[in-house]
Design a protein around this motif. Structure first.
Motif: not given
Ligand code: MG
Ligand code: ADP
Ligand code: MG
Ligand code: MG
Ligand code: MG
Ligand code: MG
Length: 689
Positions: A50, A268, A432, A445, A447
Motif C-alpha cells: 500500500e 505497508q 489479518k 501485515e 506496518r
Molecule cells: Mg494496510
C-alpha cells in the motif's frame, strides 16, 4: 475503491454504551472465521503493498506548495475510469503490471492510497513488476490531477499546521471535530467516519491529543524554545486551555490533533501465508524487524513548520490517536475505567503469537493487559492460549466509531464488529484473518515503514521485506527478542540519524535450531524446516526445544541471545575478530546480515541474470542506507532544508524552503536529479535503473 460503511455515526456517549456489544459480537464473528479457516492449508504466497500519497498544489508566484483538498473529486474521477477499464480487463486477462491499480481514500483530504489492484504472486516476474506497478499508479494519479498538482510520497508534510496557508483552499483552524489550534477540520476526509473518529478520540480521552516532538536546536534556535506560534490564549473550545495548562512542552513542537499523525504516509506490506501457523510464525519473526525498518526508512524530520530532533513519524501517530483517559494512562487512580494501559492503540505489538519451538515464554516479557471475559470466550471455544491472549489484549479497547444502522449484524457472515476493534489497533504488525466467505487465507501485515520519495525506493523496501519472509521460511530463521527490547528499539529508531549513530538489540544467532539440532552438530547447513516440530501446545520452552531432537539442548539465558548492533552490522553483517586477531569469518560468532542472507537465498534459486541485477539494485539501496553511504530520506530532507539559502538556522521551515523541497522531491520522483540534488540519498543508483 475501498468501501467504508455508510450510516449514522453515534456520538461518543452513545458509542460507549455499545462497547461491550461490539466486543462480544466482534469475538463471536472472529470465532466463526476461526472455525471456518483454522484448518485451511496450502494457500499460496500472495502479497501486496500500500502506497500513500500527498497531493500538493503549487502556487509558483507565491513560491508555495499547499496540500490540495480535492481527494473526493480525484477519487471520483479515478473510479469512473476504473469502472470503464475493469470491463475491458475482465475480457483481456492482462499481465499483472498492466492491471488496474486500486485507489482508496485516506484520513487526510489531501491523501490518496493506492494498491496494485491484484496481489502479486511469489514469482520473480512479479517482483520485477512491483516498481513498474508503482510508477503506473503514480502516472494514473497524475492523469487525474490538475496541471499544478502532483502526488508526492512524503511521510510527513513539513508545513502541515504551520502558520499561514498550507491547504488549498485555505481554511482557518476552528473546527469542532478536532478543535485544533493548527489544523482545520476541512483537511479531514469529509466521510463521516473520519471527523467522528477525530471527535470521539478527543472525547473519550477527555482532552485534545497532545504530541510533543523535540525541536532540533540549530545555531539560531532560541533556548529554551517557547513556540511563538501557539495561540495559548484562544478561547473558543473548552480544550483551548490544554496547551497553557501543560500540554505544550518547552523545547518541543506541540501538536494537538489526529491529522498530524493520520495525515502521514507510510508503506505497508501484506502477505498471505500457507496456513494460520505460518502466518503466526511470520507475524512473530517480522515483529523484531519493525523498528529496524522504521529507522532505515526514516523520512519525517520536519513537523508544523519546524525541523525536529527526530526522524520518524511513528510516535506522532501513536500520540495522535491516543484515546486513553487519564486513569488509563495511570495519571489518576482507576475509578471509571477498567485498566491502566501502557500504550496507545497505535503502537508496537505487545505479545508474540506463535508457539513454534523457537519461541520462549521469556520473550513475552511486558505486561499484557487483557479483557478476561473475551479471553474466556475464546478459550472456551477452543482457541489456544497464545491467540486468545492476543485478542484479549486487542479487545481491551473500545470501539471509536459505531454506525447506528450496523449495531445488529449476522455474526456468522459479517466481520464488521470484529474489524471495528481489530482495525483500530494500529500496531507494527497486524494479523489479518480471512474475510468471511472470501477464499482469502491468513495474512500478516508489516506496518512500520515510512513511505520513500521514489517508486524505486518503495519497491526496494517492499521487495526486500517479501524476500525476507521467504528467507525466514526456507532457512527457518529466528529473530526472537524479548518484546521489551523490541520496544526499546522502537524508541531508538526515532532518533535523529539512528541508522548511523544508534545500536539496536538484535539476535546473535538467527539460525533457529542450529545449536540444538543433531544434524547441525556435525556441521550441516541444512535449513531447519524439516527439523521443526509443530508443537502448538508446548507449555515449557525447555521441552519444546528438545522434544524432537536426540541431542541435549541447553538454551542459554535469554539475555545471552542478543546483543547491541549497529544498523550496518544488522543489515550488512558483522565479522568478529578472534582473540588472536585473525578474521573468524561467518561462523558462530558473527552475524551474517540481512542483505547477505537474502543474497544467499537468491543464490539458491535459479534466477535469470536480468532479474538478479534488478534485485541487486534493490538490495544495494538497502545495504548503502544501512552503511551510511547513502542518506535516509529524513537525513536528506534535513540537509536540504539546512542547506537552503533562505534557511536561517532557527529550525523554521519557511514556505519558500518547503516549496523548493517539494519541487525537488517531484524531480527525484520523476527520475531526475538522482546524481544532482538527490545525490547523497540516491547517487549512483540511476545507472542501475
Ligand atoms: Mg494496510
Ligand atoms: P488494509 O488497508 O486493510 O491494510 P488494503 O486492501 O489497502 O488493506 O491493502 C492490502 C494489500 O494486500 C494490497 O496490496 C493487496 O494487493 C494485497 N492483497 C490482496 N489480497 C491479498 C491476499 N489474498 N493475500 C495477500 N495480500 C493480498
Ligand atoms: Mg489500505
Ligand atoms: Mg487501511
Ligand atoms: Mg493507508
Ligand atoms: Mg495513514
Amino acid at each position: 475503491m475501498g468501501l467504508l460503511s455508510l450510516g449514522t455515526p453515534l456520538p461518543w456517549k452513545e458509542v460507549e454504551k455499545y462497547a461491550n456489544h461490539v466486543r462480544e459480537h466482534g469475538i463471536t464473528q472472529f470465532l466463526h472465521i476461526w472455525n471456518n479457516n483454522k484448518d485451511k492449508k496450502d494457500n499460496v504466497l500472495l502479497w501486496g503493498d500500500e502506497v500513500e500519497y500527498m497531493v500538493v498544489s503549487y502556487d509558483d508566484e507565491k513560491k508555495s506548495a499547499f496540500l490540495s483538498l480535492r481527494q473526493a473529486q480525484i477519487l471520483a474521477a479515478l473510479e469512473k475510469d476504473e469502472m470503464k477499464q475493469r470491463k475491458i480487463e475482465d475480457d483481456a486477462n492482462l499481465a499483472l503490471n498492466q492491471r488496474i491499480p486500486t485507489f482508496h481514500p485516506e484520513y487526510g483530504r489531501y491523501m490518496l492510497e493506492a494498491t496494485p489492484g491484484y496481489p502479486y504472486t511469489a514469482s520473480f516476474d512479479d517482483l520485477l513488476n512491483v516498481e513498474k506497478n508503482m510508477e503506473r499508479r503514480r502516472e494514473i494519479a497524475i492523469a487525474h490531477l490538475l496541471p499544478n498538482e502532483f502526488p508526492v510520497t512524503l511521510a510527513s508534510y513539513p508545513r502541515l499546521g504551520a502558520p499561514g496557508q498550507f491547504t488549498d483552499p485555505y481554511y482557518p483552524a476552528t473546527g469542532p471535530a478536532s478543535r485544533s489550534f493548527f489544523l482545520p477540520d476541512e483537511l479531514i476526509n469529509p466521510h463521516v467516519r473520519f471527523p467522528t473518529l477525530t471527535a470521539n478520540i478527543r472525547e473519550r480521552r477527555g482532552s485534545k491529543v497532545a504530541i510533543n516532538v523535540p525541536i532540533f536546536k540549530d545555531k539560531n534556535t532560541p533556548s529554551p524554545f517557547i513556540d511563538p506560534t501557539i495561540p495559548y490564549d484562544r478561547d473558543i473550545f473548552s480544550e483551548d486551555a490544554n496547551a497553557k495548562n501543560g500540554a505544550a512542552l518547552p523545547d518541543h513542537i506541540y501538536m494537538d490533533s489526529m491529522g498530524f499523525g493520520m495525515g502521514c504516509c507510510c508503506l505497508q506490506i501484506t502477505f498471505q501465508a500457507t496456513d494460520i501457523d505460518e502466518a503466526r510464525q511470520l507475524y512473530d519473526q517480522l515483529a523484531p524487524l519493525s523498528p529496524i525498518f522504521l529507522a532505515l526508512t526514516a523520512a519525517s524530520p520536519a513537523w508544523r513548520g519546524y525541523l525536529s530532533d527526530q526522524d520518524c513519524r511513528w510516535n506522532v501517530i501513536a500520540g495522535s490517536v491516543d484515546d486513553r483517559t487519564e486513569e488509563e494512562r495511570g495519571l489518576k487512580p482507576l475509578e471509571h475505567n477498567r485498566y491502566v494501559i501502557p500504550k496507545s492503540r497505535y503502537d508496537s505489538i505487545d505479545c508474540y503469537i506463535s508457539r513454534r519451538p523457537e519461541f520462549r515464554d521469556e520473550y513475552n516479557d511486558i505486561e499484557l493487559v487483557k479483557n478476561e471475559e473475551i479471553k474466556t470466550m475464546l478459550t472456551d471455544a477452543g482457541v489456544d492460549e497464545a491467540l486468545a491472549d492476543h485478542y484479549a489484549h486487542l479487545f481491551i479497547r473500545d470501539p471509536i466509531v459505531v454506525f447506528s444502522e450496523l449495531v445488529d449484524q449476522d455474526d456468522a457472515n459479517s466481520s464488521d464488529h470484529f474489524e471495528n476493534i481489530q482495525s483500530t489497533n494500529w500496531q507494527t504488525m497486524r494479523f489479518k484473518p480471512p474475510p468471511p466467505g472470501s477464499g482469502i487465507g491468513w495474512r500478516v501485515e508489516f506496518r512500520s515503514m515510512e513511505i520513500q520519495i521514489t517508486d524505486f525506493e518503495n519497491a526496494a523496501f517492499a521487495i526486500f521485506i517479501v524476500l525476507l519472509t521467504r528467507v525466514i521460511l526456507s532457512f527457518g530463521l529466528n529473530f526472537y527478542l524479548p518484546i521489551s527490547k523490541v520496544d526499546e528499539n522502537m524508541k531508538v529508531a526515532h532518533h535523529r540519524d539512528a541508522v548511523l549513530n544508534e545500536k539496536f538489540y538484535f539476535r546473535k544467532d538467527v539460525f533457529a535450531h542450529k545449536r540444538n539440532s543433531p544434524e547441525n552438530v556435525t556441521g550441516s547447513e541444512t535449513a531447519s524446516e524439516d527439523a521443526t516440530p509443530d508443537s502448538e501446545d508446548s507449555s515449557s520452552d525447555e521441552n519444546s526445544s528438545t522434544r524432537s531432537f536426540s541431542g541435549p539442548a541447553v538454551r542459554p539465558p535469554v539475555e545471552e541471545e542478543y546483543d547491541l548492533m549497529t544498523m550496518d552490522e544488522i543489515i550488512n553483517g558483522k565479522k568478529l575478530e578472534s582473540p588472536g586477531g585473525e578474521d573468524v569469518g561467518c561462523d558462530d560468532f558473527s552475524f551474517p546480515g540481512l542483505v547477505p542472507l537474502v543474497q544467499s537465498y537468491l543464490d539458491s534459486m535459479s534466477i535469470d541474470v536480468d532479474t538478479r541485477c534488478r534485485l541487486n539494485a534493490y538490495t544495494d539501496l538497502i545495504s548503502k542506507r544501512a552503511s551510511g553511504e547513502l542518506d535516509t530520506a529524513a537525513s536528506w530532507i534535513r540537509k536540504f532544508i539546512r542547506g537552503h539559502k533562505d534557511y536561517e538556522f532557527d529550525s523554521v521551515v519557511s514556505s519558500e524552503v518547503n516549496y523548493d523541497l517539494v519541487r525537488t522531491i517531484e524531480k527525484l520522483t520523476k527520475g531526475e536529479e538522482w546524481d544532482g540534488a538527490g545525490a547523497s540519498m540516491l547517487g549512483g543508483l540511476s545507472a542501475t535503473r
